[in-house]
Design an enzyme around this catalytic site. Structure first.
Site, short mmCIF file in Angstrom:
data_model
loop_
_atom_site.label_atom_id
_atom_site.label_comp_id
_atom_site.label_asym_id
_atom_site.label_seq_id
_atom_site.Cartn_x
_atom_site.Cartn_y
_atom_site.Cartn_z
N ARG A 299 11.56 -26.07 -54.21
CA ARG A 299 10.71 -27.24 -54.39
C ARG A 299 10.43 -27.96 -53.07
NH1 ARG A 299 12.76 -30.39 -59.85
NH2 ARG A 299 12.71 -28.60 -61.27
N LYS B 126 26.32 -17.05 -62.92
CA LYS B 126 27.15 -17.79 -63.86
C LYS B 126 27.22 -19.24 -63.41
CE LYS B 126 31.19 -18.61 -61.56
NZ LYS B 126 31.96 -19.87 -61.51
N ASP C 230 34.86 -22.70 -65.34
CA ASP C 230 34.37 -22.31 -64.02
C ASP C 230 35.02 -21.03 -63.51
OD1 ASP C 230 32.76 -22.77 -61.73
OD2 ASP C 230 34.47 -23.60 -60.65
N LYS D 218 33.87 -7.46 -55.25
CA LYS D 218 34.92 -7.46 -54.22
C LYS D 218 35.52 -6.06 -54.05
CE LYS D 218 36.34 -12.32 -54.53
NZ LYS D 218 36.15 -12.63 -53.10
N HIS E 143 35.60 -15.07 -64.01
CA HIS E 143 36.29 -14.29 -62.98
C HIS E 143 37.61 -13.67 -63.46
CE1 HIS E 143 33.29 -15.78 -60.39
NE2 HIS E 143 33.86 -16.90 -60.02
N GLU F 8 42.71 -21.92 -55.07
CA GLU F 8 41.74 -22.48 -54.13
C GLU F 8 42.37 -23.69 -53.45
OE1 GLU F 8 37.49 -22.27 -56.02
OE2 GLU F 8 38.90 -22.91 -57.57
N ASP G 101 7.29 -25.69 -58.43
CA ASP G 101 8.06 -26.43 -59.42
C ASP G 101 8.40 -25.45 -60.54
OD1 ASP G 101 9.10 -28.01 -61.41
OD2 ASP G 101 7.49 -29.50 -61.38
N HIS H 171 30.51 -12.44 -58.97
CA HIS H 171 30.71 -11.86 -57.64
C HIS H 171 32.10 -11.24 -57.47
CE1 HIS H 171 32.43 -15.90 -56.77
NE2 HIS H 171 33.17 -15.26 -55.89
#
Length: 489
Positions: A50, A147, A234, A181, A239, A215, A92, A177
């Site tokens: 945008r 995702k 999440d 790996k 995952h 993390e 848009d 993703h």
């Protein structure tokens, strides 16, 4: 490293090309493919966003991103070639009329066209409507969906229905993703190319499995998204369950997409339900409080900028998952993931059963069991812990634990470890869906995750606090200690 494979001319359209994912991962991945000689000379990238920027301003933004996120430094010749492939398209995504301009921009006669949805999933349907309006949803195109696909089973179905209205399943690439790996892909090789593991990969030989995705970062300014999602949606629903399904699946007939995904689906459907009756025994959820990390003070989740101080969103989850089938009955899979933990650290540890009889009591009253550790990050590799004789002339055999270490960076020191997005972008170009998630997999994972989320919500229990920089709530230690086991840290 150059590659002499011949690939078809591909037109890649990235919706949301100036967003964080595109700048950090997608554009650097495409640059690396160009560097490796894996992009056809006539391939190009249409960046749709945008933002009101000129072509020259866009190119400068791309160069800045590549300079920041390509660790090895840039090859000026390749960089010039790569930016020569770029076209910027202001549009848009919610206005179907904007897609007429996109259609006019696209090249005529490309062998393959890929539409990458690097946007909020809530506007996937709008993008698909626009592509249909501009007659760009031809049978030969491919669409890539990031995702999270929904926040529950029903919302996932709505998004998938919106996309499948215009595209067939064989055209849809749902990206996770973690499936790109190096060490995750190596799971199939370890399991099915080595009789040492193939013949000992079941309830008779494995005691339990631990999967940890830790993390060190907090929410990084993503409060609005994260507080609605939480660590369960999440990380676990996608995952961790994808890793679990690859670890536990039966041997596929071949490496074809449906062969692999059929077996993964069976695992997801065999997961024993966790619901209101057993959620307190099988799960722990936590929320980080202020603490210290990397030598400095960090705020708690409720003290982050823009925080809702009444939030009950979990930033840590530990689960005892069980698979109800012939291979795995009685073998727990302990899943653990959280934010603001001591380090960025992802690994799988397979604990084999102890030897039933010990003839080396001079060294150990109880022989330690073998462990297979598969490191996903930061140092990708595989490590097998075995017993070994201590060198020496003594008549008694003294033994100790030793490690057979296959660190990718050391073993393959001349080869760069490929980023997951590089591999997955190449697989989309090649039309290989093996490392992408099929719709029924997504929905089976949501069925299991939704039951846990429902149980948490019905209990009204707040997440357990844990200090930033720790390995999670004390109750997560109890979760595994009740089975006379402990987390590998």
């Amino acid at each position: 490293m150059k590659n002499n494979e011949q690939h078809v001319a591909t037109e890649i359209v990235i919706f949301g090309a100036l967003g964080d994912l595109s700048r950090r991962k997608l554009l650097p991945a495409l640059y690396q493919l160009d560097l490796a000689g894996l992009l056809h000379d006539d391939s190009h990238v249409v960046a749709a966003a945008r933002n009101d920027v000129s072509e020259d301003e866009f190119v400068e933004l791309v160069k800045e991103s590549l300079t920041s996120f390509v660790k090895e430094g840039l090859d000026e010749t390749v960089l010039a070639r790569f930016v020569g492939r770029l076209v910027y398209q202001k549009m848009d995504f919610k206005d179907v009329k904007s897609f007429k301009g996109l259609a006019d921009t696209l090249a005529k006669g490309s062998d393959t066209r890929v539409f990458y949805f690097s946007t909020s999933p809530s506007i996937y349907g709008d993008i698909c409507d626009g592509l249909n309006h501009a007659k760009l949803n031809t049978p030969d195109v491919r669409v890539v969906m990031e995702k999270p696909i929904g926040h529950c089973l029903e919302s996932s179905k709505v998004i998938n229905d919106q996309v499948s209205r215009y595209f067939k399943e064989k055209q849809i690439y749902r990206i996770d993703h973690y499936l790109g790996k190096e060490t995750v892909l190596n799971l199939l090789v370890l399991r099915f190319a080595n009789s040492l593991f193939t013949n000992n990969w079941d309830r008779n030989h494995i005691d339990h499995v631990q999967i940890t995705v830790a993390e060190s970062v907090g929410i990084e300014g993503r409060w609005g998204f994260y507080d609605e999602a939480g660590q369960m949606r999440d990380m676990v629903q996608n995952h961790l369950l994808q890793i679990l399904s690859l670890l536990a699946m039966e041997p596929p007939a071949d490496l074809g997409a449906d062969s692999i995904r059929d077996e993964k689906l069976k695992v997801l459907k065999a997961l024993l339900p966790i619901d209101r009756h057993n959620v307190k025994e099988k799960t722990v959820r936590g929320q980080y409080t202020e603490g210290f990390l990397n030598g400095g003070a960090v705020p708690g989740y409720l003290q982050e900028e823009g925080a809702n101080t009444d939030s009950n969103t979990e930033t840590f989850v530990a689960i005892k998952a069980e698979i109800d089938n012939w291979r795995w009955t009685g073998v727990p899979f302990y899943l653990r993931t959280g934010k603001r933990m001591p380090a960025k650290h992802s690994e799988i540890v397979v604990h084999f059963k102890e030897q039933p009889h010990n003839i080396f009591k001079d060294s150990y009253d109880d022989l330690p069991a073998n462990k297979l550790t598969i490191r996903l990050q930061p140092d990708e590799g595989v490590e097998l812990e075995v017993m070994n004789k201590i060198p020496g002339i003594a008549s008694q055999l003294h033994i100790h634990e030793n490690k057979l270490d296959l660190s990718f960076s050391e073993t393959y020191n001349n080869l760069r470890v490929v980023d997951a997005y590089e591999r997955l972008m190449l697989e989309v170009i090649n039309g290989n869906q093996s490392w992408f998630v099929r719709r029924d997999e997504v929905e089976a994972a949501w069925v299991w995750a939704d039951s846990i989320i429902d149980a948490w919500q019905s209990s009204n229990d707040k997440p357990k606090p844990y200090a930033a920089g720790s390995w999670g709530p004390v109750s997560s230690i109890s979760l595994i200690a009740r089975d006379d086991r402990q987390w590998v840290e």
